[in-house]
Motif scaffolding. Structure first.
Motif, PDB file in Angstrom:
ATOM      1  N   HIS A   1       0.836  -1.206   0.000  1.00  0.00           N
ATOM      2  CA  HIS A   1       0.000   0.000   0.000  1.00  0.00           C
ATOM      3  C   HIS A   1       0.871   1.257   0.000  1.00  0.00           C
ATOM      4  CE1 HIS A   1      -2.892  -3.083   1.203  1.00  0.00           C
ATOM      5  NE2 HIS A   1      -3.829  -2.258   0.801  1.00  0.00           N
ATOM      6  N   MET A   2       1.975   1.210   0.711  1.00  0.00           N
ATOM      7  CA  MET A   2       2.911   2.338   0.708  1.00  0.00           C
ATOM      8  C   MET A   2       3.397   2.621  -0.706  1.00  0.00           C
ATOM      9  SD  MET A   2       6.571   2.638   2.718  1.00  0.00           S
ATOM     10  CE  MET A   2       7.327   1.333   1.744  1.00  0.00           C
ATOM     11  N   HIS A   3       3.753   1.575  -1.436  1.00  0.00           N
ATOM     12  CA  HIS A   3       4.265   1.789  -2.784  1.00  0.00           C
ATOM     13  C   HIS A   3       3.153   2.112  -3.779  1.00  0.00           C
ATOM     14  CE1 HIS A   3       8.433   1.197  -1.961  1.00  0.00           C
ATOM     15  NE2 HIS A   3       8.181   0.075  -1.325  1.00  0.00           N
TER      16      HIS A   3
ATOM     17  N   SER B   1      -5.320   9.676  -1.459  1.00  0.00           N
ATOM     18  CA  SER B   1      -5.969  10.127  -0.222  1.00  0.00           C
ATOM     19  C   SER B   1      -6.597   8.964   0.532  1.00  0.00           C
ATOM     20  CB  SER B   1      -7.034  11.181  -0.540  1.00  0.00           C
ATOM     21  OG  SER B   1      -6.447  12.339  -1.128  1.00  0.00           O
ATOM     22  N   GLU B   2      -7.168   8.006  -0.197  1.00  0.00           N
ATOM     23  CA  GLU B   2      -7.745   6.827   0.451  1.00  0.00           C
ATOM     24  C   GLU B   2      -6.667   6.038   1.192  1.00  0.00           C
ATOM     25  OE1 GLU B   2      -9.711   4.452  -2.437  1.00  0.00           O
ATOM     26  OE2 GLU B   2     -11.225   5.966  -2.927  1.00  0.00           O
TER      27      GLU B   2
ATOM     28  N   PHE C   1      -3.786   4.622   6.246  1.00  0.00           N
ATOM     29  CA  PHE C   1      -2.573   4.735   7.051  1.00  0.00           C
ATOM     30  C   PHE C   1      -2.879   5.373   8.400  1.00  0.00           C
ATOM     31  CE2 PHE C   1       0.578   7.889   8.411  1.00  0.00           C
ATOM     32  CZ  PHE C   1       1.690   7.099   8.660  1.00  0.00           C
ATOM     33  N   LEU C   2      -3.615   6.469   8.389  1.00  0.00           N
ATOM     34  CA  LEU C   2      -3.894   7.197   9.630  1.00  0.00           C
ATOM     35  C   LEU C   2      -4.849   6.427  10.539  1.00  0.00           C
ATOM     36  CD1 LEU C   2      -4.296  10.779   8.118  1.00  0.00           C
ATOM     37  CD2 LEU C   2      -2.360   9.920   9.460  1.00  0.00           C
TER      38      LEU C   2
ATOM     39  N   GLU D   1       0.407  14.904  11.341  1.00  0.00           N
ATOM     40  CA  GLU D   1       1.239  14.843  12.544  1.00  0.00           C
ATOM     41  C   GLU D   1       1.952  13.507  12.674  1.00  0.00           C
ATOM     42  OE1 GLU D   1      -0.950  15.806  16.025  1.00  0.00           O
ATOM     43  OE2 GLU D   1      -1.517  17.822  15.337  1.00  0.00           O
ATOM     44  N   ALA D   2       1.369  12.489  12.077  1.00  0.00           N
ATOM     45  CA  ALA D   2       1.979  11.159  12.157  1.00  0.00           C
ATOM     46  C   ALA D   2       3.400  11.150  11.611  1.00  0.00           C
ATOM     47  CB  ALA D   2       1.133  10.146  11.389  1.00  0.00           C
TER      48      ALA D   2
END
Length: 380
Positions: A178-180, A202-203, A208-209, A264-265
């Protein structure tokens, strides 16, 4: 002082890429059948395999897109980009429009046709970067759109969010693909702002958040249950400093593209990852959420990700402390991992013993991207 020191290192990075890395991998980086090879031996001979990974074809395509942007041998760089695009848009594709994991080294087609989100993400990333380097190609963008349509139809998890990491879906969810995919969406958005890629990015950031950082310490987990819960035992406790750093850079890239504040993460992950660096500024492979080393060995790629994170923090804030940290990460890379002839020692044990037996081609993507970011940020 740190800014000027970092600018000198940006010049060093450019010279290493153009005088050593690009020439070596352009000359030695293809196997006898014309595909990008998996690795070179430490003496620069092609380490022959009976397979090549699709992700390596994608990463090497990106490498030469960056070479073209930096003005290195446009004829050779363009040839390698077009070679990679041909593999990714034809040879690597499954009948259903997805891409497989591995190809036969002789160019005979897919060896393992398993659809893997990680390989898909890098295919999309390579297409976006090739498009940017070559000046815009509608046909290539159409190929990316077709691949994304197939991903949405077959791999989107409409119940829990995100995407299946492979087909059939595995029992553990993974953050890394998902990061990539986020990285690929940002690349595609750069060349096709109206293509809906920022919405998809954005999804992923929302996932992630909400879920990927929901565990103790709000750190980035690596593995999750099928509904994105935190698994018990080692799978829930182990985190990778390199990926904490990588998300810091990506969150800054996303904020810039979306015109929003950096989450902030990013600060949380950055602060934690920095505490795991040793006294020389080296990043290790794995630690617990409490910061205790689990795998204290050191590979090249986490060093590049720490450099990118320091650069992102510096570019965002202008604080020279981050420039100084970037200088340290660069020096670790150049002095300990990279070789003067365009290669690398890819893996050291925790005690400094050399574990690498060859030079994986996949590492080049990490080094080139980190150095390209250094050059961009310092505008050299």
């Amino acid at each position: 002082m740190s800014k000027s020191a970092l600018k000198r290192r940006a010049n060093e990075a450019r010279l290493w890429l153009t005088d050593a890395f690009f020439p070596l991998w352009a000359e030695r980086g293809l196997n006898q059948d014309g595909l990008f090879c998996e690795a070179l031996d430490l003496d620069h001979a092609t380490a022959e395999r009976d397979f090549v990974r699709v992700r390596v074809q994608a990463r090497q395509t990106y490498v030469f897109a960056e070479a073209l942007r930096l003005g290195w041998r446009p004829d050779i760089a363009t040839d390698r980009i077009e070679l990679g695009l041909g593999i990714l848009t034809n040879l690597a594709r499954r009948p259903d429009g997805l891409v497989g994991r591995t190809l036969k080294a002789d160019g005979g087609g897919l060896l393992d046709d398993t659809a893997d989100l990680y390989d898909i993400a890098f295919t999309l990333f390579a297409i976006g970067e090739a498009d940017a380097a070559l000046g815009g190609m509608g046909e290539t963008r159409a190929s990316a759109s077709a691949l994304l349509d197939s991903v949405d139809r077959q791999m989107r998890d409409r119940t829990n969010g995100g995407y299946a990491e492979a087909l059939p879906p595995p029992q553990l969810r993974l953050q890394n693909p998902h990061m990539h995919l986020l990285e690929a969406c940002l690349s595609l958005h750069n060349v096709d702002p109206d293509g809906g890629h920022l919405d998809r990015a954005s999804e992923i950031v929302s996932l992630f958040l909400a879920r990927l950082t929901a565990g103790p310490g709000k750190l980035l987990g690596e593995r999750f249950t099928t509904d994105w819960g935190i698994p018990e035992g080692r799978d829930g406790d182990i985190v990778e400093p390199g990926h904490q750093f990588e998300w810091v850079w990506l969150l800054h890239q996303y904020a810039e593209a979306a015109g929003v504040a950096v989450p902030e993460a990013a600060g949380t992950l950055y602060a934690f990852a920095c505490t795991t660096l040793d006294d020389a500024g080296r990043a290790c492979q794995e630690v617990t959420r409490a910061g205790a080393p689990v795998d204290g060995s050191r590979r090249t790629w986490p060093q590049t990700e720490s450099l990118k994170a320091h650069l992102a923090m510096y570019e965002y804030s202008g604080d020279e402390r981050f420039a100084a940290a970037a200088c340290t990460s660069f020096d670790v890379l150049l002095d300990e991992f990279l070789t003067v002839d365009g290669g690398w020692i890819d893996h050291y044990g925790a005690g400094g013993d050399v574990l690498a037996r060859d030079m994986p081609a996949s590492t080049g993507y990490h080094v080139v991207l980190a150095f390209a970011e250094l050059i961009r940020v310092m505008k050299t």
